[in-house]
Design an enzyme around this catalytic site. Structure first.
Site, PDB file in Angstrom:
ATOM      1  N   GLY A   1      -6.106 -24.144  15.121  1.00  0.00           N
ATOM      2  CA  GLY A   1      -7.152 -24.726  14.554  1.00  0.00           C
ATOM      3  C   GLY A   1      -8.213 -23.820  13.971  1.00  0.00           C
TER       4      GLY A   1
ATOM      5  N   GLU B   1      -3.914 -11.050   2.932  1.00  0.00           N
ATOM      6  CA  GLU B   1      -3.359 -10.664   3.711  1.00  0.00           C
ATOM      7  C   GLU B   1      -3.040 -12.208   4.803  1.00  0.00           C
ATOM      8  OE1 GLU B   1      -4.537  -8.132   2.951  1.00  0.00           O
ATOM      9  OE2 GLU B   1      -3.523  -6.355   3.157  1.00  0.00           O
TER      10      GLU B   1
ATOM     11  N   HIS C   1      -9.735 -30.276  23.551  1.00  0.00           N
ATOM     12  CA  HIS C   1     -10.859 -29.609  22.512  1.00  0.00           C
ATOM     13  C   HIS C   1     -12.435 -29.971  22.552  1.00  0.00           C
ATOM     14  CE1 HIS C   1     -12.892 -29.262  18.008  1.00  0.00           C
ATOM     15  NE2 HIS C   1     -12.380 -28.258  18.725  1.00  0.00           N
TER      16      HIS C   1
ATOM     17  N   HIS D   1       0.100  -3.953   5.057  1.00  0.00           N
ATOM     18  CA  HIS D   1      -0.249  -2.155   4.909  1.00  0.00           C
ATOM     19  C   HIS D   1      -1.157  -1.869   6.203  1.00  0.00           C
ATOM     20  CE1 HIS D   1      -1.430   0.978   3.376  1.00  0.00           C
ATOM     21  NE2 HIS D   1      -2.945   0.937   2.653  1.00  0.00           N
TER      22      HIS D   1
ATOM     23  N   GLU E   1       4.399   1.687   2.686  1.00  0.00           N
ATOM     24  CA  GLU E   1       5.271   0.541   2.485  1.00  0.00           C
ATOM     25  C   GLU E   1       5.497   1.071   1.313  1.00  0.00           C
ATOM     26  OE1 GLU E   1       1.643  -0.763   2.877  1.00  0.00           O
ATOM     27  OE2 GLU E   1       2.348   0.077   4.752  1.00  0.00           O
TER      28      GLU E   1
ATOM     29  N   GLY F   1       0.940  -0.666  -0.008  1.00  0.00           N
ATOM     30  CA  GLY F   1       0.109   0.041  -0.020  1.00  0.00           C
ATOM     31  C   GLY F   1       1.055   0.723  -0.508  1.00  0.00           C
ATOM     32  N   SER F   2       0.574   2.345  -0.103  1.00  0.00           N
ATOM     33  CA  SER F   2       1.185   3.665  -0.154  1.00  0.00           C
ATOM     34  C   SER F   2       1.910   3.365   1.084  1.00  0.00           C
ATOM     35  CB  SER F   2       0.162   4.714   0.571  1.00  0.00           C
ATOM     36  OG  SER F   2      -0.658   4.719   1.043  1.00  0.00           O
TER      37      SER F   2
HETATM   38  C1  LIG Z   1     -11.402 -19.450  10.736  1.00  0.00           C
HETATM   39  C2  LIG Z   1     -12.162 -19.876  11.449  1.00  0.00           C
HETATM   40  N1  LIG Z   1     -13.691 -20.771  11.172  1.00  0.00           N
HETATM   41  C3  LIG Z   1     -14.681 -21.356  11.285  1.00  0.00           C
HETATM   42  C4  LIG Z   1     -13.631 -22.678  12.299  1.00  0.00           C
HETATM   43  C5  LIG Z   1     -14.770 -23.179  12.648  1.00  0.00           C
HETATM   44  N2  LIG Z   1     -14.964 -24.551  11.908  1.00  0.00           N
HETATM   45  C6  LIG Z   1     -14.302 -25.648  12.080  1.00  0.00           C
HETATM   46  S1  LIG Z   1     -14.099 -26.919  10.651  1.00  0.00           S
HETATM   47  C7  LIG Z   1     -15.006 -26.081  10.000  1.00  0.00           C
HETATM   48  C8  LIG Z   1     -15.051 -26.767   8.791  1.00  0.00           C
HETATM   49  C9  LIG Z   1     -14.947 -26.595   7.828  1.00  0.00           C
HETATM   50  O1  LIG Z   1     -15.530 -27.373   6.533  1.00  0.00           O
HETATM   51  P1  LIG Z   1     -14.174 -28.056   5.416  1.00  0.00           P
HETATM   52  O2  LIG Z   1     -13.456 -27.708   5.180  1.00  0.00           O
HETATM   53  O3  LIG Z   1     -15.705 -28.705   4.737  1.00  0.00           O
HETATM   54  O4  LIG Z   1     -14.709 -29.838   6.304  1.00  0.00           O
HETATM   55  P2  LIG Z   1     -15.230 -30.250   7.062  1.00  0.00           P
HETATM   56  O5  LIG Z   1     -15.608 -30.389   8.406  1.00  0.00           O
HETATM   57  O6  LIG Z   1     -16.099 -31.165   5.966  1.00  0.00           O
HETATM   58  O7  LIG Z   1     -13.972 -32.078   7.006  1.00  0.00           O
HETATM   59  C10 LIG Z   1     -15.109 -24.776  10.269  1.00  0.00           C
HETATM   60  C11 LIG Z   1     -15.969 -23.468   9.491  1.00  0.00           C
HETATM   61  C12 LIG Z   1     -12.398 -22.251  12.409  1.00  0.00           C
HETATM   62  N3  LIG Z   1     -12.008 -23.473  13.024  1.00  0.00           N
HETATM   63  N4  LIG Z   1     -11.458 -21.780  12.051  1.00  0.00           N
END
Ligand SMILES: Cc1ncc(C[n+]2csc(CCOP(=O)(O)OP(=O)(O)O)c2C)c(N)n1
Length: 534
Positions: free
Chosen positions: A410, A62, A292, A85, A43, A40-41
């Site tokens: 995750g 990004e 988890h 940026h 940088e 961006g500007s």
């Molecule tokens: C940034 C983010 N947003 C939402 C989630 C919640 N989440 C965990 S698994 C998942 C599904 C991912 O779908 P896909 O890649 O199609 O895999 P599948 O579960 O169908 O195997 C989501 C939305 C996350 N972990 N990270």
């Protein structure tokens, strides 16, 4: 916004060495010659007359920029340089910055700031509280008090990023700093390895030697600290079963090895159940433990001793019980190998094999089983396919000469750009990027960079029509999940629109030929596999 509407004083050029000269000299000395960015500007002056030997890798968003740099740093073992940026760019990058922090990836993240003289007026594209914004997911953040301090800040940032536990750091740099005169500074050397306490290590070695049924739980710092080969020697010497730590983001042990026990689930009860019968649990390079879901009861099987060795003091502090030793994991494993010889052992049971999947139904299990059979050896893998993890663990074996990269946080959106970074860092290696249809869409613009650079990446999309992992969780919680269906994505068109050739298959009979074709040539390709429920 149109540049024509602004009257800008040209930035003064000087014949004296500038901040830019001093910074680029440092970057060269530290091997930070690949810069990942979206400009961006604020940088632009950084890149005036970019010196020979540097390359700028453009990411179109990004999150992609950060993820590419993460993959590159993991592949090369050195910190990678990121340029964002102002606050908007940092904001887009935050999800993958969190992931890099959790991955223990050394990154020097720089971002542009407006000119110092107009900061009091909170100008357009002003980065407000720039050092607070990326916290707490950076080890250190600074906007140097004077332009002359920028080179020193970059030097400290590099050493901080590389110091165990490795991680991202952040430097905000006002636009007018780059042209200021400054004395060049000399690059330094700083040790990065902290050796574990010898007495405590001897205590751990004695405990390991006298255990009857020791188990090892290995996590990402085994890979980050280059301890994988040493771990094989240790496990063989002690006839100890090796488990991959819950949600381990790297390969930590050859998965076809007879002592490899499998992957621990991220649940307290499941961990205790899997480790049942062991009397000594040695956790290497991982938290004890990553969970988890909520769980209760003991942390390790009744009567078992817990010893953890990690390069991250905070990880040691928060373990719920046992002895934790802080230090380089490779140094510790080598120390344990030299410890007393093991006494009599209960030989670990071989890992149970899952029955082969039905060859007539195109499920994710069949896809993974055929991928294991047909893929070339010696590849690198980045993975983000949440509900396909089970089949991946059951039917795929990452070998000792292969690398595996997933995200430790995750947060989705890491594996696709990380594949680009890994391919750049290991140009002789084919990269397999395994993605769920949902995960693929978080930083899909990485396909464009892969195509522009002609990188040898095989994008494999497991299209199950939605967020299957969430639907699985929903059923556990007894909840009807909202917003979990993705019925209308066409990955072949999405890929082709960014310059990556693609193919889609829907039948089991097409699978083998499609996998072979995917790996047949060099360069980026995408295969979308429409799978049926397993
Ligand atoms: C940034 C983010 N947003 C939402 C989630 C919640 N989440 C965990 S698994 C998942 C599904 C991912 O779908 P896909 O890649 O199609 O895999 P599948 O579960 O169908 O195997 C989501 C939305 C996350 N972990 N990270």
């Amino acid at each position: 916004m149109s540049a024509h509407s602004l009257r800008v004083e040209p930035l003064k050029r000087t014949d004296e060495p500038t901040v830019r000269d001093a910074v680029f000299q440092l970057l060269k000395a530290y091997g930070l010659t690949t810069i990942f960015g979206n400009p961006g500007s604020t940088e632009l002056p950084m890149f005036r007359d970019m010196p020979e030997g540097f390359r700028y890798i453009l990411g179109l968003q990004e999150a992609v920029v950060l993820g590419m740099a993460d993959g590159y740093a993991q592949a090369t073992g050195n910190a990678a340089l990121v340029n964002l940026h102002s606050s908007a760019g940092v904001g887009h990058a935050l999800g993958n910055l969190f992931t890099a922090y959790r991955n223990g990836t050394p990154l020097v993240v720089t971002a542009g700031q407006q000119a110092r003289s107009i900061l009091p007026f909170e100008p357009f594209l002003y980065a407000e509280r720039p050092t607070e914004f990326p916290r707490p997911f950076v080890k250190w953040a600074v906007e140097p008090a004077r332009a002359e301090d920028v080179p020193l800040a970059i030097m400290r940032a590099y050493h901080c990023a590389m110091q165990a536990p490795k991680g991202p750091v952040f430097v905000s740099i006002p636009i007018d700093d780059w042209e200021r005169p400054v004395e060049p500074i000399k690059p330094r050397r700083v040790s990065t390895i902290v050796r574990p306490d010898g007495e405590l290590l001897a205590e751990a070695a004695a405990g390991l030697a006298k255990a009857r049924r020791p188990v090892i739980v290995a996590g990402q710092a085994v890979a980050n600290n280059r301890a994988r080969d040493a771990l094989v020697t240790l496990a063989e010497r002690h006839r100890a079963a090796v488990w991959a730590a819950p949600m381990a983001s790297r390969n930590v042990f050859p998965e076809g090895h007879p002592l490899f026990a499998g992957f621990l689930a991220a649940s307290r009860e499941a961990i205790v159940h899997a480790l049942a019968g062991s009397d000594f649990v040695l956790v290497l390079g991982a938290p004890a433990f990553t969970y988890h879901v909520e769980g209760f009861g003991p942390f390790v099987p009744e009567g078992a001793e817990l010893v953890q060795i990690v390069d991250d003091p905070a990880m040691a502090d928060r373990a719920p019980e046992g002895l934790s030793i802080v230090g380089d994991v490779r140094a510790a494993v080598l120390g344990l190998i030299d410890g007393p010889a093991p006494g009599p052992r209960v030989e670990p049971a071989p890992r149970a094999r899952q029955p082969d999947p039905d060859p007539g139904r195109l499920t994710d299990a069949l896809l993974i089983a055929r991928l294991e059979a047909l893929r070339p050896k010696g590849i690198a893998i980045t993975e983000e396919a949440p509900s396909t993890r089970g089949p991946l663990h059951d039917f795929f074996r990452v070998r000792s000469d292969e690398e595996f990269h997933a995200c430790a946080s995750g947060g989705l959106g890491h594996a696709l750009p990380a594949a680009v970074g890994v391919a750049l860092g290991r140009p002789d290696t084919t990269v397999l990027c395994l993605l769920g249809d949902g995960s693929a869409m978080y930083s899909i613009q990485g396909l464009y960079t892969a195509a522009q650079l002609g990188l040898d990446i095989k994008f494999l999309i497991v299209n199950n029509g939605g967020y299957a992992a969430l639907e699985h969780f929903g059923s556990l919680f007894g909840i009807e999940v909202v917003g979990s269906k993705l019925p209308a994505l066409d990955f072949v068109k999405i890929a082709e629109g960014q310059g990556v050739p693609g193919r889609r298959i829907t039948a089991a009979s097409e699978l083998d030929a499609a996998i072979e074709a995917l790996f047949a040539g060099k360069g980026p390709q995408l295969l979308e596999v429409v799978v049926q429920p397993g």
